[in-house]
Design a protein around this motif. Structure first.
Motif, PDB file in Angstrom:
ATOM      1  N   SER A   1      37.458  46.255  43.357  1.00 17.67           N
ATOM      2  CA  SER A   1      38.028  45.106  43.397  1.00 17.67           C
ATOM      3  C   SER A   1      38.677  44.780  41.902  1.00 17.67           C
ATOM      4  O   SER A   1      38.056  45.351  41.039  1.00 17.67           O
ATOM      5  N   VAL A   2      39.570  43.973  42.017  1.00 18.97           N
ATOM      6  CA  VAL A   2      40.328  43.930  40.700  1.00 18.97           C
ATOM      7  C   VAL A   2      41.036  42.352  40.780  1.00 18.97           C
ATOM      8  O   VAL A   2      41.521  41.761  41.915  1.00 18.97           O
ATOM      9  N   LYS A   3      40.739  41.487  39.660  1.00 15.18           N
ATOM     10  CA  LYS A   3      41.263  40.331  39.354  1.00 15.18           C
ATOM     11  C   LYS A   3      42.082  40.228  38.061  1.00 15.18           C
ATOM     12  O   LYS A   3      41.536  41.176  36.949  1.00 15.18           O
TER      13      LYS A   3
ATOM     14  N   TYR B   1      31.245  45.856  45.598  1.00 10.40           N
ATOM     15  CA  TYR B   1      32.476  45.939  46.231  1.00 10.40           C
ATOM     16  C   TYR B   1      33.414  44.770  45.951  1.00 10.40           C
ATOM     17  O   TYR B   1      34.618  44.841  46.058  1.00 10.40           O
ATOM     18  N   GLY B   2      32.953  43.388  45.881  1.00 13.17           N
ATOM     19  CA  GLY B   2      33.912  42.227  45.842  1.00 13.17           C
ATOM     20  C   GLY B   2      33.565  41.639  44.437  1.00 13.17           C
ATOM     21  O   GLY B   2      32.774  41.818  43.851  1.00 13.17           O
ATOM     22  N   LEU B   3      34.655  41.108  44.055  1.00 13.76           N
ATOM     23  CA  LEU B   3      34.756  40.327  42.755  1.00 13.76           C
ATOM     24  C   LEU B   3      35.590  38.866  42.789  1.00 13.76           C
ATOM     25  O   LEU B   3      36.560  38.608  43.565  1.00 13.76           O
ATOM     26  N   ALA B   4      35.131  37.980  42.066  1.00 11.89           N
ATOM     27  CA  ALA B   4      36.037  36.645  41.961  1.00 11.89           C
ATOM     28  C   ALA B   4      35.543  36.370  40.609  1.00 11.89           C
ATOM     29  O   ALA B   4      34.474  36.522  39.835  1.00 11.89           O
ATOM     30  N   ILE B   5      36.343  35.257  40.002  1.00 19.11           N
ATOM     31  CA  ILE B   5      36.391  34.715  38.760  1.00 19.11           C
ATOM     32  C   ILE B   5      36.533  33.414  38.607  1.00 19.11           C
ATOM     33  O   ILE B   5      37.796  32.832  39.114  1.00 19.11           O
ATOM     34  N   ASP B   6      35.416  32.716  38.211  1.00 16.27           N
ATOM     35  CA  ASP B   6      35.747  31.161  38.169  1.00 16.27           C
ATOM     36  C   ASP B   6      36.409  30.992  36.677  1.00 16.27           C
ATOM     37  O   ASP B   6      35.710  31.424  35.517  1.00 16.27           O
TER      38      ASP B   6
ATOM     39  N   ILE C   1      31.889  35.475  36.073  1.00 20.09           N
ATOM     40  CA  ILE C   1      32.539  36.703  36.808  1.00 20.09           C
ATOM     41  C   ILE C   1      31.522  36.998  37.903  1.00 20.09           C
ATOM     42  O   ILE C   1      30.518  37.195  37.436  1.00 20.09           O
ATOM     43  N   TYR C   2      31.866  37.036  39.217  1.00 19.48           N
ATOM     44  CA  TYR C   2      31.038  37.319  40.228  1.00 19.48           C
ATOM     45  C   TYR C   2      31.145  38.615  40.892  1.00 19.48           C
ATOM     46  O   TYR C   2      32.561  38.901  40.945  1.00 19.48           O
ATOM     47  N   VAL C   3      30.313  39.255  41.227  1.00 19.11           N
ATOM     48  CA  VAL C   3      30.456  40.541  41.882  1.00 19.11           C
ATOM     49  C   VAL C   3      29.454  40.457  43.012  1.00 19.11           C
ATOM     50  O   VAL C   3      28.134  40.139  42.920  1.00 19.11           O
ATOM     51  N   THR C   4      29.868  40.807  44.096  1.00 12.41           N
ATOM     52  CA  THR C   4      29.087  41.103  45.709  1.00 12.41           C
ATOM     53  C   THR C   4      28.981  42.646  45.748  1.00 12.41           C
ATOM     54  O   THR C   4      29.909  43.436  45.573  1.00 12.41           O
TER      55      THR C   4
END
Length: 357
Positions: A77-79, A140-145, A152-155
């Motif tokens: 995943s990339v942001k 697997y997954g990524l999100a950035i607040d 930086i969140y990773v699931t």
């Protein structure tokens, strides 16, 4: 004509996810053959400029754990985001790497500085941080607040030695685990042999975290969705979708009304679900049924990522529409890319521009 962007260097390359930066460049992460030996794969990051058709390899990273030369490393995943501390734009990748010393996989997060063209040493000291729970761990997954303090969140999933748990990790902007988020790592499982996995996550405007993934037990596999608050406390979930066949949720997004959209697979067909932010299935979305299933392709089809057009000023005619990308396998023809777009005929929230002073 449709634009097809290609990167080929005579070896195996594969893309897993993409993101757009503030200049319109497209960044793609995945893997590239290292050439050390045939199965060896390195994590990779490619850049495609708006007017370009050929990608430039900006990062090829082997041995993220320091233990695995010529092994398997991949970005999943990339942001992108503008780092408020440095006022520079960064690219963040999440994935996993095989740790040869421990004989297991570790979650790995990379931060790349667009301006310098190098890994950001302010992130974990080298631009790379890894999480090793002692057994197999996958990101697997990524999100950035992107609010005041970047998080930086990773699931993914973390094996505790007995079960695979759905994992949710939160990092500070410097690459340290955020201890204010339940110590930095949140795990979920129900025991009794269940395997829970997070494949993607999304954030709402209040900082709540939504995770889409799966629950599996022996021959049963179901879609699972969770909601957590910004402190790492579970608000609800997992909400389960079980068709009786093989089901999994691979992508999640918050729509223009704050509802949740999930894509994945059910019984070999691409799936779309919508939930209220309280986890209640939205039956109005599917015309009275919980799931919208796409049967237009005869072979195995799955949705991997989902997005919502949310910029009214740029594309007012597309505002609220839902785009899904994934894959389709048709016998005798191999694996193909699948792209679908849905128009929400239900109560799409209408954007109201701010009054002009």
């Amino acid at each position: 004509a449709d634009a097809v962007f290609v990167y080929y260097e005579g070896q195996r390359n594969f893309g897993q996810a993409l993101a757009e930066d503030s200049s319109g460049n497209i960044w793609i992460t995945g893997g590239i053959a290292s050439g050390v030996r045939p199965p060896a794969i390195d994590a990779a990051l490619w850049k495609y400029e708006p007017a370009g058709m050929t990608g430039v390899l900006k990062l090829q990273y082997d041995d993220a754990t320091g233990t695995n030369p010529g092994g398997f490393d991949t970005g999943r995943s990339v942001k992108t985001y503008i780092d408020p501390a440095a006022n520079k734009e960064k690219v963040v990748l999440a994935g996993y790497s095989y740790n040869a010393f421990a004989s297991n996989n570790d979650i790995v997060v990379y931060k790349y500085d667009i301006e310098t063209g190098e890994l950001d040493a302010g992130f974990g000291g080298s631009g790379v941080v890894s999480y090793d729970g002692g057994y197999d761990d996958f990101g697997y997954g990524l999100a950035i607040d992107r609010r005041d303090d970047v998080k930086i969140y990773v699931t993914g999933e973390i094996n505790d030695g007995t079960n695979f748990n759905m994992a949710l990790l939160r990092y500070n902007n410097d690459g340290t685990l955020d201890t204010g988020f339940n110590g930095g790592v949140v795990l979920y499982n129900e025991g009794a042999g269940y395997r829970f996995t997070g494949y993607d996550l999304a954030l709402d405007e209040d900082g709540n975290i939504y995770v889409a993934g799966s629950r599996s037990l022996e021959n049963s596999n179901d879609v699972a969705v969770w909601k957590y608050d910004s402190a790492g406390n579970k608000i609800w979930g997992p909400v389960i979708y079980d068709s009786g066949g093989y089901d999994a949720g691979y992508g999640i997004e918050v729509d223009t009304c704050g509802r949740l959209l999930v894509t994945g697979v059910t019984g070999g067909n691409l799936l779309v679900l919508r939930y209220g932010n309280d986890g209640t299935p939205d039956l109005s979305f599917g015309g009275g049924v919980e799931a919208i299933v796409y049967y237009g392709i005869s072979g195995y089809t799955e949705g991997k990522r989902i997005a919502v057009y949310d910029d009214y000023d740029v594309f007012p005619e597309n505002y609220g529409k839902i785009a899904i990308t994934g894959s389709a396998y048709m016998e005798g023809q191999g694996m193909d890319m699948a792209v679908l777009r849905y128009k929400d005929e239900c109560d799409v929230c209408v954007y109201t521009p701010a009054p002009t002073p």
